[in-house]
Design a protein around this motif. Structure first.
Motif, PDB file in Angstrom:
ATOM      1  N   ASN A  86      41.282 -15.487  66.271  1.00  0.00           N
ATOM      2  CA  ASN A  86      40.826 -14.529  67.287  1.00  0.00           C
ATOM      3  C   ASN A  86      40.691 -15.101  68.686  1.00  0.00           C
ATOM      4  O   ASN A  86      40.684 -14.353  69.661  1.00  0.00           O
ATOM      5  CB  ASN A  86      39.467 -13.957  66.866  1.00  0.00           C
ATOM      6  CG  ASN A  86      39.546 -13.121  65.604  1.00  0.00           C
ATOM      7  OD1 ASN A  86      39.795 -11.923  65.664  1.00  0.00           O
ATOM      8  ND2 ASN A  86      39.342 -13.745  64.450  1.00  0.00           N
TER       9      ASN A  86
ATOM     10  N   GLU B 270      30.357 -15.399  71.037  1.00  0.00           N
ATOM     11  CA  GLU B 270      30.763 -14.051  71.426  1.00  0.00           C
ATOM     12  C   GLU B 270      30.707 -13.110  70.227  1.00  0.00           C
ATOM     13  O   GLU B 270      30.471 -11.903  70.373  1.00  0.00           O
ATOM     14  CB  GLU B 270      32.187 -14.068  71.984  1.00  0.00           C
ATOM     15  CG  GLU B 270      32.348 -14.846  73.278  1.00  0.00           C
ATOM     16  CD  GLU B 270      33.818 -14.945  73.683  1.00  0.00           C
ATOM     17  OE1 GLU B 270      34.650 -14.210  73.109  1.00  0.00           O
ATOM     18  OE2 GLU B 270      34.131 -15.760  74.577  1.00  0.00           O
ATOM     19  N   TYR B 271      30.905 -13.663  69.022  1.00  0.00           N
ATOM     20  CA  TYR B 271      30.991 -12.834  67.821  1.00  0.00           C
ATOM     21  C   TYR B 271      29.614 -12.500  67.244  1.00  0.00           C
ATOM     22  O   TYR B 271      29.518 -11.807  66.227  1.00  0.00           O
ATOM     23  CB  TYR B 271      31.888 -13.516  66.788  1.00  0.00           C
ATOM     24  CG  TYR B 271      33.305 -13.639  67.305  1.00  0.00           C
ATOM     25  CD1 TYR B 271      34.201 -12.596  67.186  1.00  0.00           C
ATOM     26  CD2 TYR B 271      33.712 -14.787  67.988  1.00  0.00           C
ATOM     27  CE1 TYR B 271      35.487 -12.685  67.705  1.00  0.00           C
ATOM     28  CE2 TYR B 271      34.992 -14.897  68.516  1.00  0.00           C
ATOM     29  CZ  TYR B 271      35.878 -13.843  68.376  1.00  0.00           C
ATOM     30  OH  TYR B 271      37.142 -13.923  68.908  1.00  0.00           O
TER      31      TYR B 271
ATOM     32  N   ASN C 173      27.821 -10.616  68.927  1.00  0.00           N
ATOM     33  CA  ASN C 173      27.794  -9.220  69.369  1.00  0.00           C
ATOM     34  C   ASN C 173      28.546  -8.375  68.342  1.00  0.00           C
ATOM     35  O   ASN C 173      29.754  -8.556  68.149  1.00  0.00           O
ATOM     36  CB  ASN C 173      28.457  -9.099  70.742  1.00  0.00           C
ATOM     37  CG  ASN C 173      28.451  -7.671  71.285  1.00  0.00           C
ATOM     38  OD1 ASN C 173      28.135  -6.713  70.558  1.00  0.00           O
ATOM     39  ND2 ASN C 173      28.810  -7.516  72.537  1.00  0.00           N
TER      40      ASN C 173
ATOM     41  N   ASP D 232      29.727  -5.595  68.423  1.00  0.00           N
ATOM     42  CA  ASP D 232      30.806  -4.788  68.992  1.00  0.00           C
ATOM     43  C   ASP D 232      32.051  -5.617  69.292  1.00  0.00           C
ATOM     44  O   ASP D 232      33.096  -5.060  69.644  1.00  0.00           O
ATOM     45  CB  ASP D 232      30.335  -4.105  70.287  1.00  0.00           C
ATOM     46  CG  ASP D 232      29.223  -3.091  70.029  1.00  0.00           C
ATOM     47  OD1 ASP D 232      29.259  -2.441  68.963  1.00  0.00           O
ATOM     48  OD2 ASP D 232      28.333  -2.965  70.882  1.00  0.00           O
ATOM     49  N   LYS D 233      31.941  -6.928  69.160  1.00  0.00           N
ATOM     50  CA  LYS D 233      33.092  -7.799  69.401  1.00  0.00           C
ATOM     51  C   LYS D 233      34.065  -7.705  68.233  1.00  0.00           C
ATOM     52  O   LYS D 233      33.696  -7.944  67.080  1.00  0.00           O
ATOM     53  CB  LYS D 233      32.617  -9.243  69.574  1.00  0.00           C
ATOM     54  CG  LYS D 233      33.727 -10.282  69.695  1.00  0.00           C
ATOM     55  CD  LYS D 233      34.446 -10.217  71.014  1.00  0.00           C
ATOM     56  CE  LYS D 233      35.422 -11.390  71.147  1.00  0.00           C
ATOM     57  NZ  LYS D 233      36.190 -11.328  72.410  1.00  0.00           N
ATOM     58  N   GLU D 234      35.307  -7.364  68.518  1.00  0.00           N
ATOM     59  CA  GLU D 234      36.294  -7.228  67.448  1.00  0.00           C
ATOM     60  C   GLU D 234      36.612  -8.581  66.824  1.00  0.00           C
ATOM     61  O   GLU D 234      36.802  -9.567  67.509  1.00  0.00           O
ATOM     62  CB  GLU D 234      37.594  -6.624  67.986  1.00  0.00           C
ATOM     63  CG  GLU D 234      38.663  -6.449  66.918  1.00  0.00           C
ATOM     64  CD  GLU D 234      39.993  -5.975  67.467  1.00  0.00           C
ATOM     65  OE1 GLU D 234      40.915  -5.730  66.662  1.00  0.00           O
ATOM     66  OE2 GLU D 234      40.123  -5.866  68.707  1.00  0.00           O
ATOM     67  N   MET D 235      36.657  -8.620  65.491  1.00  0.00           N
ATOM     68  CA  MET D 235      37.057  -9.818  64.762  1.00  0.00           C
ATOM     69  C   MET D 235      38.181  -9.440  63.806  1.00  0.00           C
ATOM     70  O   MET D 235      37.980  -8.682  62.863  1.00  0.00           O
ATOM     71  CB  MET D 235      35.878 -10.412  63.979  1.00  0.00           C
ATOM     72  CG  MET D 235      36.225 -11.708  63.250  1.00  0.00           C
ATOM     73  SD  MET D 235      34.879 -12.292  62.176  1.00  0.00           S
ATOM     74  CE  MET D 235      33.571 -12.572  63.373  1.00  0.00           C
TER      75      MET D 235
ATOM     76  N   GLY E 252      38.614 -17.275  71.801  1.00  0.00           N
ATOM     77  CA  GLY E 252      37.304 -17.091  72.414  1.00  0.00           C
ATOM     78  C   GLY E 252      36.304 -18.159  72.006  1.00  0.00           C
ATOM     79  O   GLY E 252      36.673 -19.234  71.524  1.00  0.00           O
TER      80      GLY E 252
END
Length: 385
Positions: A113, A119-120, A122, A124-127, A115
């Protein structure tokens, strides 16, 4: 969406000597270059040599990363993710305790992914689906190899961050008790008590169901029977094997019924005072049993019975909780021999700050009782008393 009662998508190899099949499993799945993540202690124990031998025999090339630290810092995970991508690795192998496997889990997520790992945190963070992780536990505790969670240290804020990584779970788990035989006594104690906490909290969480209940009860029963034997004689391979399997099953239950406020307390207290996670779980479980006994007296009574309590049927819900808590303390401190919290912390604690953080820790929301700052504060005071 349908909420499934129980799920297990990890390809598991379990039993003495299964590590010899690691390279072949990766080859069969089409992987060609592994990023091998470990710490120097595992290498000194001779385990890494056995892993690399399996890769060599299967023709799997690899890059080694030996920078794993306890309570994995986010910057180490980020560094590993960057190097993994630069080296063109298509899979990641994490070998060691929970810190090594969580580091590898984070690196594999970043491999796919990009980054930074924090960040993950969150939701709402796409994984994207991050296949290619092979987890090889050498301790019998965290169950990270089968769990859907990841614990990372935010060193700037001095806190541990729990990240839900449903798309970042292991593709393979190699559960070889030979790799746990070298655990020192202290580590055996703390990791084993972590297993019991996974099961006890999983048994009392709001996500528990009849299927997970059957498994979590069996885990607790096996820990009570085999952890003292593993502590007394680290060469007892039956005890080692039972604890290794119980630890992984506990990790599986974390991915299904989860844990709750006991782990919130452990994450917050452990993060602030740098106390080993298993020990923190041991300190928090008695107050958790007391706190939830009014809501779940029958389940707390089950836990007490597993720990050897004889109930006569006249006990109030509160008394059931107290008896279970006292039995657990006897098991953890006297039978097994965990250190007391005062061996780690001698100064006064900031109860208010800790309580605020516990309330906002994600797992607290899965407790069968509402965790308020007042309740969290009272629980913390009991832990430090």
């Amino acid at each position: 969406m349908v909420n499934y009662t129980c799920m297990q998508n990890v390809k598991i190899m379990a039993g003495q000597g299964v590590h010899k099949n690691m390279g072949e499993a990766l080859k069969e799945a089409g992987y060609k270059k592994a990023f091998v993540v470990y710490d120097n202690g595992v290498k000194a124990a001779g385990i890494i040599g056995k892993v690399l031998e399996s890769l060599d025999e299967a023709g799997i090339s690899y890059t080694e990363f030996d920078k794993v630290l306890p309570d994995p810092p986010a910057n180490v995970v980020d560094e590993g993710g960057k190097l993994c991508r630069e080296q063109g690795c298509d899979c990641v192998i994490g070998i060691g305790g929970g810190s090594a496997i969580d580091t590898a889990k984070g690196i594999n997520i970043l491999r796919v992914n990009g980054g930074s790992i924090l960040e993950y945190a969150n939701p709402d963070k796409e994984m994207k689906k991050s296949s290619g992780l092979m987890s090889v536990p050498t301790t019998s505790g965290t169950g990270s190899e089968l769990s859907n969670g990841l614990i990372i240290s935010d060193t700037e804020k001095n806190i541990k961050v729990a990240i839900l990584v449903v798309n970042g779970m292991s593709e393979f788990a190699v559960i070889d008790p030979e790799f746990s035989a070298g655990m020192p006594k202290g580590l055996t104690i703390m990791t084993g008590l972590d297993v019991f906490s996974h099961a006890a909290e999983g048994y009392t969480t709001i996500l528990a169901n009849p299927m997970t209940d059957m498994i979590t009860k069996a885990i607790m029963e096996n820990v009570v029977k085999y952890l003292p034997k593993a502590v007394e004689n680290g060469a007892d391979m039956e005890a080692r094997e039972k604890m290794h399997m119980a630890a992984s099953l506990g990790g599986w239950m974390l991915a299904n019924s989860s844990a709750h406020v006991g782990h919130s307390l452990a994450h917050i207290i452990g993060g602030m005072y740098h106390i080993p996670h298993g020990a923190c779980c041991a300190y928090s479980l008695p107050v958790v049993l007391e706190a939830v006994s009014e809501t779940l007296p029958d389940k707390v009574k089950d836990i007490g019975t597993i720990l050897g309590v004889s109930y006569d049927g006249t006990e109030s819900a509160g008394e059931i909780g107290i008896k279970a808590a006292e039995a657990y303390k006897k098991f953890a401190y006297e039978t097994v021999g965990v250190k007391k919290i005062t061996d780690y912390v001698s100064d006064e604690t900031d109860i208010k700050l800790l309580a605020e953080r516990v309330v906002n820790e994600p797992l607290a929301g899965l407790s069968p009782v509402k965790i308020t700052e007042e309740l969290a504060g009272n629980m913390i005071k009991k832990i430090f008393s």
